[in-house]
Design an enzyme around this catalytic site. Structure first.
Site, short mmCIF file in Angstrom:
data_model
loop_
_atom_site.label_atom_id
_atom_site.label_comp_id
_atom_site.label_asym_id
_atom_site.label_seq_id
_atom_site.Cartn_x
_atom_site.Cartn_y
_atom_site.Cartn_z
N ALA A 116 0.84 -1.20 0.00
CA ALA A 116 0.00 0.00 0.00
C ALA A 116 0.88 1.26 0.00
O ALA A 116 2.00 1.25 0.53
CB ALA A 116 -0.91 0.00 1.21
N ARG A 118 1.03 3.83 1.67
CA ARG A 118 1.49 4.36 2.97
C ARG A 118 2.70 3.61 3.52
O ARG A 118 3.33 4.05 4.48
CB ARG A 118 0.35 4.33 3.98
CG ARG A 118 -0.20 2.95 4.28
CD ARG A 118 -1.40 3.02 5.20
NE ARG A 118 -1.98 1.72 5.48
CZ ARG A 118 -2.88 1.11 4.73
NH1 ARG A 118 -3.29 1.70 3.61
NH2 ARG A 118 -3.37 -0.07 5.06
N TYR A 119 3.02 2.45 2.90
CA TYR A 119 4.12 1.64 3.40
C TYR A 119 5.39 1.74 2.56
O TYR A 119 6.43 1.26 2.99
CB TYR A 119 3.71 0.16 3.47
CG TYR A 119 2.56 -0.10 4.42
CD1 TYR A 119 2.63 0.28 5.76
CD2 TYR A 119 1.41 -0.74 3.98
CE1 TYR A 119 1.58 0.04 6.62
CE2 TYR A 119 0.35 -0.99 4.83
CZ TYR A 119 0.45 -0.59 6.16
OH TYR A 119 -0.60 -0.83 7.01
N ILE A 120 5.31 2.30 1.38
CA ILE A 120 6.48 2.33 0.50
C ILE A 120 6.90 3.77 0.24
O ILE A 120 6.09 4.71 0.38
CB ILE A 120 6.21 1.60 -0.83
CG1 ILE A 120 4.98 2.17 -1.54
CG2 ILE A 120 6.03 0.11 -0.59
CD1 ILE A 120 4.69 1.52 -2.88
#
Length: 838
Positions: A116, A118-120
């Site tokens: 997602a 928001r994680y990368i």
């Protein structure tokens, strides 16, 4: 009147609506083409990609940013949802060129999705900052809401479109530009700038092999074939080590399972062990040939895919279909123009800097600053006085002094001027003049400057970007040659039916559902049909088999009695091409004609038969022999030669025949690693049942047959020829551990077919350098570089005796990387002096 008026109003409304629909569709089509699907030729980007890069440049501080934040920033410029921005960003990140990534960005080999947003995290690469941004040369436009400026196109100084590739579907057209190699694009750009010819071929991140024979320079109508690399682990296991462009290891494994379920290939299981590198293991069923299975994988699965390029780009707000070479030439010219603009801007900046620094020097050196100490009534008079004080020195300057120049000087703090300060200004002016001279030189030699720019790009960013996809020429694999026999064929001779569903009738053979069947009836009718559940041929079938198209060796021997005259005729014929489902009459065409004798002979065998005539005939000889070898092989429509004008009672085989055809000739195509009979490559000779010997670069050999489905890696094969166990093989190989070249002579002592045997000393780095079966071999060895080049001629027979195939051999010479070898052919006469001549 009112009624007529209302009609007029309705008509006008209808016309207006129609007009609006026409306008709306045209507007929509134009929008999709220009603003979504098709890239621009100037920078090779679609609008969403351009806006993402612009947003990332605004955010750039050298650190990674959350992808979610990048998407939010991009939405200020791109009037679509976050999903489309996120997908485009991930796609660019996976290409590892413009964007540096951090975190789980998915896997192009397996097809796994990225994590997602928001994680990368991501940031612009150093390469992107080098080639894609310069605010001074960027043309700007208002964003969709009018609040911000965005670039019309980025000032891209690199053929990005060809490096990344592009794909898009618009209204009424599509684009598909294949990716190319980074280093090759730079080399081609340099050649384009120099006016030299160049070639461009695709290169894919997924590696594999590509056949570019029909690439057509990336234009519409071209096609490339891309193959996975398949290696043989052992006789029961294959490993697939890459996936073709556009596929994934998951979809590839699924296509293999599907082909197995359909009976086109025969395997035990497929194991996808892909991690960092692709590794799909295929376990073969018992008795299945690895070579045929490899061919079948290419024919029936995603191990081979065809890709049709279609280079469509936006040029001057219109879509154009062009070639890859045209794209690269346009990019090279655009880069040259951008570099020129940058140089011109830099020159203008330097001239302004020189002008002001010269003013400053004169201002202090000639003590013009003292005008500020005098008492003038107004500030304007002070400015005029300073301007007047510059009059004696204006000839030194390159442009007039403007009011802004004087105002800028007056802002300098009035302080005591030391000689050191004046010297510093002189040094600055000298440095600026040198830089101006350099810029003027670059402008005068703009092509050289652009070439140097590309060479610098290659030096800074080319490491690790070597070609990943091997360019090869593929052989055409016919599906019917490699499909596994996945069904059983049955025959009802009396009723005249052939099919896979006639399980209660006579079993004919195993075949595939891709095969054709040829059948002959007692009435002399021949017919070729597709394998099916149940097909009618004609009553009283006398022969049926799987039909092989273009087979000019299978010969049919036939004797038939003409129904009208009673005369019997003999004929020999081939069947190489037919119209499927058509009935062919092989007799003279009379009613009641019938076949008296029929055989099918795979190598043109011509037997001898005993013909028995009816006892009631007036023939003097009622029994005689007939030899088919006396007949020429003609077309299937020939009438044949008369056997007897009397009625025939029976015909029986007396003596089996020998082949009347020439021995089959074979060639080895060293481009694709295949045997063939089409005269492609190295001629191997004519064969009946002889075997071949294949010697490989790793120092092993294999005895094999002449089966055309075999494949060899041409880069690993050093010698292919007809096998003769009495021939002496002479080999020179590297002993890497001792760094010497050994030589040995031996005969093949093994008889096992389709198995490899290593005949050189085993060890890491050991490999074959030269091999021959010449009876008295003479080896030319050239070593050294420049003036130290030295050629030596070895008569190998004088140096080493024939030994066992497992022997290590004798030392020939010390190893050097500059060594080159070639054998002297027996017909050549060479009187060069040699230390080793007998």
């Amino acid at each position: 009147m009112a009624k007529d008026s209302s009609k007029e109003i309705d008509l006008s409304i209808e016309t207006g609506v129609q007009g609006q629909y026409k306008t709306w569709f045209l507007d929509y089509a134009s929008y999709v083409i220009l603003e979504r699907a098709v890239p621009a030729i100037e920078d090779g980007l679609k609008p969403v990609q351009r806006r993402i890069l612009h947003a990332m440049k605004e955010m750039d501080d050298g650190r990674f940013n959350k992808v979610a934040n990048i998407i939010g920033q991009s939405m200020q410029y791109h009037p679509h949802g976050d999903a489309s921005i996120g997908d485009a960003l991930v796609n660019m990140g996976q290409k590892e060129l413009l964007i540096e990534t951090q975190g789980n960005w998915g896997d192009i080999n397996t097809g796994d999705d990225a994590a997602a947003p928001r994680y990368i995290e991501a940031r612009l690469s150093k390469f992107a900052l080098e080639v894609a941004f310069n605010a001074k040369t960027t043309d700007w436009q208002l964003s969709y809401d009018g609040r911000k400026n965005e670039p019309v196109t980025l000032p891209m100084k690199f053929p990005l479109l060809l490096a990344q590739g592009a794909e898009g579907i618009a209204v009424g057209l599509s684009t598909k530009i294949l990716p190319h190699n980074f280093i090759e694009l730079i080399d081609a750009s340099i050649k384009a700038l120099r006016g030299k010819p160049f070639e461009l071929f695709p290169d894919f991140q997924t590696g594999g092999q590509v056949d570019v024979s029909n690439y057509n320079d990336g234009k519409r109508g071209g096609k490339v074939k891309v193959r996975a690399i398949i290696e043989e682990v052992d006789k029961k296991t294959l490993v697939i080590k890459s996936v073709p462009y556009g596929t994934t290891s998951t979809s590839l494994a699924e296509s293999i399972v599907k082909a197995n379920d359909q009976g086109k290939i025969k395997i035990k299981k497929v194991t996808d062990s892909t991690a960092k590198d692709v590794a799909i293991y295929v376990d073969l069923a018992n008795g299945v040939s690895p070579d045929i299975t490899i061919n079948a994988l290419y024919a029936f699965t995603d191990c081979e895919v065809s890709i049709s390029p279609n280079a469509c780009v936006i040029i001057e707000d219109k879509p154009h279909f062009i070639s890859a070479s045209h794209l690269l030439q346009a990019s090279a010219d655009n880069t040259k123009d951008l570099l020129k603009r940058e140089l011109e801007i830099r020159l203008s900046e330097l001239e302004n800097k020189w002008h002001y620094t010269s003013l400053e020097k004169i201002f202090f050196e000639e003590k013009i600053y003292k005008e500020l100490e005098k008492k003038y009534d107004t500030w304007e008079i002070v400015i005029e006085a300073i301007d007047k004080a510059f009059n004696p020195f204006k000839k030194r300057l390159k442009r007039p002094i403007e009011k802004e120049d004087i105002l800028k000087l007056t802002e300098k703090p009035v302080r005591r001027i030391y000689r050191l300060d004046i010297n510093e200004l002189n040094e600055q002016i000298k440095s600026i003049e040198e830089e101006i001279e350099g810029v003027n030189y670059d402008l005068a030699h703009l092509t050289d400057f652009a070439v140097k720019y590309f060479e610098n790009l290659k030096k800074k960013f080319g490491k690790g970007r070597e070609r990943r996809t091997e360019i090869r020429t593929f052989d055409n694999i016919e599906a019917r040659h490699v499909v596994i026999a996945n069904t059983k064929l049955y025959l009802n001779r009396a009723e005249g039916f052939i099919g896979t569903s006639l399980k209660k009738d006579e079993f004919l053979c195993e075949c595939s559902d891709l095969d054709d069947v040829i059948a002959f009836t007692k009435k002399g009718i021949m017919k070729v049909v597709k394998v099916a559940d149940k097909v009618f041929i004609g009553k009283d079938i006398i022969y049926a088999a799987v039909f092989i198209k273009s087979d000019d060796r299978t010969t049919y021997n036939m004797i038939y009695a003409d129904g009208k005259s009673g005369v019997s005729y003999a004929k020999r014929f081939n069947v190489t091409a037919i119209t499927r489902e058509k009935e062919y009459d092989l007799t003279k065409g009379s009613d009641k004609s019938k076949v008296l004798y029929f055989t099918a002979n795979p190598n043109g065998e011509a037997e001898v038969v005993k013909v028995l005539l009816s006892p009631s005939t007036n023939a003097r000889n009622k029994e005689f022999d007939y030899a088919f070898e006396l007949l020429d092989i003609k077309g299937r429509g020939s009438m044949g030669n008369q056997v007897s004008k009397y009625p025939v009672r029976s015909i029986k085989l007396k003596e089996k025949g020998k082949s009347t055809l020439e021995r089959k000739k074979f060639w080895y195509d060293d481009k694709i690693g295949r045997l063939n009979v089409e005269e492609k490559g190295q001629y191997l000779g004519s064969f009946e049942n002889e075997q071949l010997i294949v010697i490989f670069q790793d120092g092993s050999y294999e005895i094999t047959d002449t089966e055309l489905t075999q494949r060899f890696d041409p880069e690993k094969v050093m010698l292919v020829e007809q096998f003769n166990p009495e021939k002496v093989i002479t080999a020179v190989y590297l002993d890497a551990e001792k760094s010497i070249l050994n030589v040995k002579r031996f005969k093949i002592e093994t008889t096992t077919v389709h198995s490899k045997f290593t005949f050189i000393k085993e060890g890491d780095g050991n490999k074959l350098y030269a091999v021959t079966t010449i009876e008295e071999p003479i080896l030319h060895v050239q070593g050294g570089t420049g003036k130290q080049v030295r050629t030596v001629r070895f008569k190998i027979g004088n140096l080493v005796d024939v030994m066992g195939w497992k022997a290590i051999g004798a030392k020939l010479m010390e190893f050097s990387k500059s060594v080159e070898m070639e054998w002297e052919l027996p017909s050549e006469e060479n009187d060069q002096p040699s230390l080793f001549d007998a």
